[in-house]
Design an enzyme around this catalytic site. Sequence first.
Site, mmCIF file in Angstrom:
data_model
loop_
_atom_site.group_PDB
_atom_site.id
_atom_site.type_symbol
_atom_site.label_atom_id
_atom_site.label_comp_id
_atom_site.label_asym_id
_atom_site.label_seq_id
_atom_site.Cartn_x
_atom_site.Cartn_y
_atom_site.Cartn_z
ATOM 1 N N GLY A 143 -5.701 23.259 -8.106
ATOM 2 C CA GLY A 143 -6.915 24.068 -8.133
ATOM 3 C C GLY A 143 -8.063 23.329 -7.454
ATOM 4 N N CYS A 144 -8.975 24.070 -6.845
ATOM 5 C CA CYS A 144 -10.013 23.460 -6.016
ATOM 6 C C CYS A 144 -10.923 22.533 -6.824
ATOM 7 C CB CYS A 144 -10.814 24.535 -5.296
ATOM 8 S SG CYS A 144 -11.424 25.862 -6.343
#
Lengths: 321, 321, 321, 321
Positions: free
Chosen positions: B124-125
């Site tokens: 996930g970013c």
Amino acid sequence: MGKQDIGHPLSHFFPHLQGFCDLMVEEVDPERIGVGVDVVICSTPDRVGMLYGKQILDRGASLIDFSGDFRFRDPSAYAAYAGFHPKTAGLPHAAPELLSQTTYGLPELFREQIRQAKLVGNPGCFAVAAILGLIPAVKEHLIALDSIVCDGKTGISGAGKKPSALHHFPERNENVAAYRIAQHQHSVEIEEMLSQVAGQRLSLTFVPHLIPITRGIICTAYAKLSKKNTIQDIQEIYTHFYAGEPFVRMQAPGTCAGLKSVNGSNFCDISLTLDARNNRLVIVAWIDNLMKGQAGIALQNLNIMFDFPEKTGLDRPAFYP
Amino acid sequence: MGKQDIGHPLSHFFPHLQGFCDLMVEEVDPERIGVGVDVVICSTPDRVGMLYGKQILDRGASLIDFSGDFRFRDPSAYAAYAGFHPKTAGLPHAAPELLSQTTYGLPELFREQIRQAKLVGNPGCFAVAAILGLIPAVKEHLIALDSIVCDGKTGISGAGKKPSALHHFPERNENVAAYRIAQHQHSVEIEEMLSQVAGQRLSLTFVPHLIPITRGIICTAYAKLSKKNTIQDIQEIYTHFYAGEPFVRMQAPGTCAGLKSVNGSNFCDISLTLDARNNRLVIVAWIDNLMKGQAGIALQNLNIMFDFPEKTGLDRPAFYP
Amino acid sequence: MGKQDIGHPLSHFFPHLQGFCDLMVEEVDPERIGVGVDVVICSTPDRVGMLYGKQILDRGASLIDFSGDFRFRDPSAYAAYAGFHPKTAGLPHAAPELLSQTTYGLPELFREQIRQAKLVGNPGCFAVAAILGLIPAVKEHLIALDSIVCDGKTGISGAGKKPSALHHFPERNENVAAYRIAQHQHSVEIEEMLSQVAGQRLSLTFVPHLIPITRGIICTAYAKLSKKNTIQDIQEIYTHFYAGEPFVRMQAPGTCAGLKSVNGSNFCDISLTLDARNNRLVIVAWIDNLMKGQAGIALQNLNIMFDFPEKTGLDRPAFYP
Amino acid sequence: MGKQDIGHPLSHFFPHLQGFCDLMVEEVDPERIGVGVDVVICSTPDRVGMLYGKQILDRGASLIDFSGDFRFRDPSAYAAYAGFHPKTAGLPHAAPELLSQTTYGLPELFREQIRQAKLVGNPGCFAVAAILGLIPAVKEHLIALDSIVCDGKTGISGAGKKPSALHHFPERNENVAAYRIAQHQHSVEIEEMLSQVAGQRLSLTFVPHLIPITRGIICTAYAKLSKKNTIQDIQEIYTHFYAGEPFVRMQAPGTCAGLKSVNGSNFCDISLTLDARNNRLVIVAWIDNLMKGQAGIALQNLNIMFDFPEKTGLDRPAFYP
């Protein structure tokens, strides 16, 4: 305004004021400042107001100063504050004899003192959001005082009107950066005021961030709960504390509408979330840095000082969208 | 892309690709997916990749999945992750038998495993920025594990291409808001990976904020030092840990250039500050959420999986200004 | 607001209105619309106001409609207008019998008619800027009527509150595009009104552009001079024409302060430049599209219709910065 | 860069270049400039390149100059150009003897001359978009030469890196303004080059506008058709003219994808619309002002001058989103 602006009408620099305020920019004249007026507002950098404070007060006028010059009664607090910024570090206060008369211009803490005051130090923009967000938690000992972290985000107008490489449009657009990390001078006033509220010294870590917007400050504060508590109880303590305050609005727990609920208005909106997994309280407080963070709160203070209805000139919602 | 986009070239939706990529959008065909290819990249929402994973792997292709479907080997970690988002809460994993084969696609932690992997869960970013910022401090026990707070700020592209009221231009422009306060699903993967690094369970408070920019994530982490330490020592530990990493750059202590140093590139820049007054470490880590936070790290993973030079396709500086 | 919003207070959707307007969103009830009220304002898409107009007027209320439904007395003009937009093309007016009673809500052209009117078609946002910029030049035959070009630039709020792929933040941020090139429906009302002013049919080329700002329209009009003239003479004609108008401000020739002089206010600012090398007049007119371009001018019209002082609720400067 | 920057690495000012370009900023040394190099690129303000041009050429190096110093062979054209800007007005060219050797660096017009050139005047950013949009129409006499209007919109990076009150973030954000109305110096080069194309003198009205974006120029040109023509015919003339050009892409008639199709790339995208009602052609041309409008076209010119493949270093799509 600078020297080069003298002799032009304000509307020359602020075209939106055309037809509303065409007053001329005049040179500061020490002979005239404070003469024949009820109040002087110094919207000036640090170390300007302190040069004129005595004259203004001696001439019977009141003074609201926007800089850090009169935010502290304790000279050592001023020295700590000044030490945080390269432009003021090491310089002694030029009018220390006035400090004992000054009042910190946060009505939610010092309304009665402001009502009596002739000299008010208008608070720093970040400080307003951080302090309002934390007062009830600190006052009611809901949180561990050594666990407080404040993460601030500000629009670029907080840096003033003077152009600089850092605030050049192409440099800031589509950019976010932390700055003066754990070294911002507003930390000092946040700690000073919250220490008074707590009845004991506290300190905290504050990190500001530059956001590519014109207006608005959002301050996210984190602290460990000092004892078990429910979000309902904490929300009620806050709601009760701010009941009757015209410009603080508690939001539903866990919700944050964002800056558009306050920009253009004098409101401070506050949102509480309990992170039960980590026994931590998250407080988000947001304001328009130029209103509740500067000119709006100054007008609120003026209204209190002169016994006008407190919302005079400020009774309007935010600008949307 | 959605059903309505089938039959149009990609450049119809992404005009910048005109002349570079005019491939047609095709319907997903379970008979063909993974046939005759080396690798499939699922840049799809949660719970899509898990429907095709088995077929793809059975046909001998590798799979890099962008969602949370394959970020966890432990089904209970997946359940915790899924539980944090209303769209996935309570839904069991559709291919639990694959979880034991998956590798978390963060090369700085799992390069050797990625090299052997057929199935990679791209991170996930927010998690990329938060984890990279915290690994050395956690690994070397520099900080108190129960004191970690992460304050994230993200551009709007993190929300994907699908329009919504929340991400409508007039709603987000000149606005900042906290959201999913202490409830963002990336918390789970941050905690999962850092717990592995620490060798013990840890949890932390993570609050994301929406910023009116297209790209970029900046994550400011705060933690108490577990023992006395100088900034020089901490900086050296980080520098040593990331020596040789092609896409992590340590910055000078106390400095943060901001997103423009990384946007458009695969770099993660990290800045350390010691708040000695409060015995707290402040770590600022920033990335382009679509590069190191998504497609860039996927390409880095692919390069590792297929034994290409790791910088292939990624060896370029940020886009400035 | 849509059906799904019924039963919630307006402040639920517009958090800035918390404490200012907590009215509930109600379902439209044909039995009640216009009953017991002085005026109904339809801030609705095209083809909604025309469904309720007759009832409203029959019940004795006045109607100010924000769409194109009542901007034209001539049914063929309405047909031309409707034909320019895919959503209305080919659909006949649902209440043609009302058209003869309607008044175009531009006070600078039709103040006396508005004063008598029960039915007012509030103008299109681009049309307000374009028409106000061109009236004096057209009326005094300063320009060649077949040489007019209008280049419009608008903020994204002009597209309304409904999200769409085109107005998604990452799509519009750092982007500018022309759209409906020479095909925007506001062309029809610009031409219709200016033809009335000219006393002869005219038509012009109008091209709108989307700009990544929330508010504001700037319309740059170009036309050949029909005869030799000095900028002083032209400026005087404009100044004289708009003398006494409360919301039109002539700017110094050749200067354009930009949208910040009007955004948040009901002003239209106009700047004239003579391009003597090309014998061409350049007229720049700018407004806040949501104020003078929509709600502000509606309130101005309402004030005129009900004989309130025309500036009631509108007497304030722009929002700066 | 300025004097104060000497002795620091470029990456100090441009953090994105860290690890890519750490060259030191050096003082200009007239003894060394052009010595031992193939080409000098002067990315300097007006009137700097002309001071060094002779030395550079005498030493056998080629020169690509980014300013207006070498855009004109005709000294009177230079004088006209210089006269349009307060900083250069009235100043004579310092190296008039070089003008006869210079070539205007627009490959689409002067590719063969550039191939032979030692001295290239890189075009102005607005000029590139305006000229490329108009060449085929002017060359094929599709339009009336006295009817051309160009409405330009530019991002703020066009103003350079030096901060100023006009380009301060809070001043430009959420703002649009026209400036140097019909007085921009790029008008001169647009007219000069198009006159050469037309084989007769022409002049036009050009008005630039400042848009709150970092990058990109969009130029909307309007002209009367000189004779009846269909959009298909005009489109074909353009398509044929630009066939083989590596960096000009014709778009489907009536469509404009906007700056995101070009920003970050060296492309100029062009869209044509026929406004049949008004017998007018509308041409929209857009570029990245820092690429095709400055550094990109310079590299394209360099590639041509040194017989490298023309796309070297430029073969990449735009940056999206």
